[in-house]
Design a protein around this motif. Structure first.
Motif: not given
Length: 372
Positions: A67-80, A106-113
């Motif tokens: 899948t694909t998810v927003p890169a900067h958002l995922l990075y910021d979540i994992v960093r914290k 727990k986070f829920s992120l919007q995906c693009l195909p």
């Protein structure tokens, strides 16, 4: 897709790939990172259409998928997330989202195909060679500061890399210039680089590469074609388009007849330039060098704030000479020198000056003077 992995591994890989993603994108998919889980690895890929980076990291894959998810958002979540924790990434096919869970978070992120994600087709590479990360780092570090930022001269917005015969030996050479200064560095050409085309690696690619070659134990595999270059560094693969332009004939601007040799202690000189340039204005950063028998006087005059002078003992036994340089350019060059002394080969106040490192002749710098 359902995959569990160590936070530290996930963060390290995301740190490499998310930097390629531009913060502002008109094409939504380019803001995303492609995640692909299969076997025992999670592959990540990010691109800005000119540069593509992929990295594989070991993971516990319960269910393969992508899948694909927003890169900067995922990075910021994992960093914290808390140190030493495990992270679960799981897609929810019902609502095109991905869950990121760790401990009680727990986070829920919007995906693009995945099908929307662009692929930077590399095509065939004509030349492949390997060189130690330390050599590639040296070639980049010694030259990247001189890359031009002037968009109109786009062919100077990168590092020119090519092979050249020098004193009977084949060298792999990098060159960068912005018209005011020029930096050149050489290493022995590795097997496989013979006859490769001269190519210009874009500034952004150079910056990413610089961060990836910080492990001295690694060997980098380089693949080159007329339009693309690919670097394989451990588990990271960086593919980039090249600048489509002709690099100027830099050999013409390297002076050969400069006969006035000035030797200065690199550290003392850099500190003196830094001190006197405190008084200079942002616009005119000129520092005047007055050189006479065994002595150098550095002077900066600023009509708005005053003046500064400093004297240094140097090695010089030719006719007295006064010449001006941009203080920032002097400091940029002295920062790259690894020897204790710097050697300036001068001609006259209006001609380019050659700067060499006493630690070796693998790097050379040319600096245009300023009127003072």
């Amino acid at each position: 897709m359902r995959v569990t992995l160590e936070r530290s591994n996930l963060l390290k890989s995301l740190n490499h790939v998310h930097r390629v993603v531009e913060r502002r994108n008109t094409i939504p998919i380019l803001s995303n990172v492609l995640l692909k889980a299969e076997g025992a690895t999670l592959d990540m890929k990010a691109t800005d259409l000119d540069l593509e980076i992929t990295e594989a990291t070991s993971a516990m894959v319960e269910q393969a998928g992508s899948t694909t998810v927003p890169a900067h958002l995922l990075y910021d979540i994992v960093r914290k997330l808390s140190d030493g924790s495990e992270v679960l990434l799981a897609t929810n096919p019902d609502d095109a989202s991905m869950t990121v869970a760790s401990g009680r978070s727990k986070f829920s992120l919007q995906c693009l195909p995945e099908s929307d994600f662009p692929d930077l087709t590399a095509g065939a590479f004509s030349h492949t060679f390997r060189l130690p990360a330390t050599q590639l780092k040296m070639l980049i570090d010694r030259t990247q500061f001189a890359i031009s930022t002037e968009e109109t001269r786009y062919y100077l917005n990168g590092i020119y890399i090519h092979t050249i015969e020098n004193d009977g030996a084949l060298k792999l050479r990098t060159v960068a210039t912005d018209g005011h200064r020029l930096a050149r560095a050489d290493v022995d050409a590795p097997a496989g680089s013979e006859g490769m085309p001269g190519i210009i690696i874009p500034r952004k690619t150079v910056g990413e590469l610089q961060k990836l070659v910080d492990n001295p134990d690694l060997t980098v595999t380089v693949e080159v074609s007329d339009a693309k270059i690919r670097f394989t560094i451990g588990s990271v693969v960086l593919t980039s388009k090249l600048i489509d332009g002709t690099f100027p004939d830099y050999q013409r601007v390297i002076p050969t007849g400069n006969d006035k040799e000035l030797t200065v202690d690199c550290q003392s000189f850099a500190q003196a330039v830094d001190r006197v340039s405190t008084i200079s204005s942002e616009r005119g950063r000129a520092v005047k060098l007055a050189i006479a028998d065994g002595q150098l006087t550095l002077t900066v005059n600023n009509p708005d704030s005053g003046s500064a002078t400093e004297e240094l003992a140097v090695g010089y036994d030719r006719d007295p000479l006064e010449i001006g340089f941009n203080a920032k350019y002097l400091l940029d060059i002295t920062n790259q020198l690894s020897g204790t002394d710097a050697v300036f080969m001068l001609a006259d106040p209006g001609s380019p000056t050659l700067v060499r490192d006493t630690a070796g002749d693998d790097a050379l710098y040319v600096l245009m003077p300023m009127r003072v």
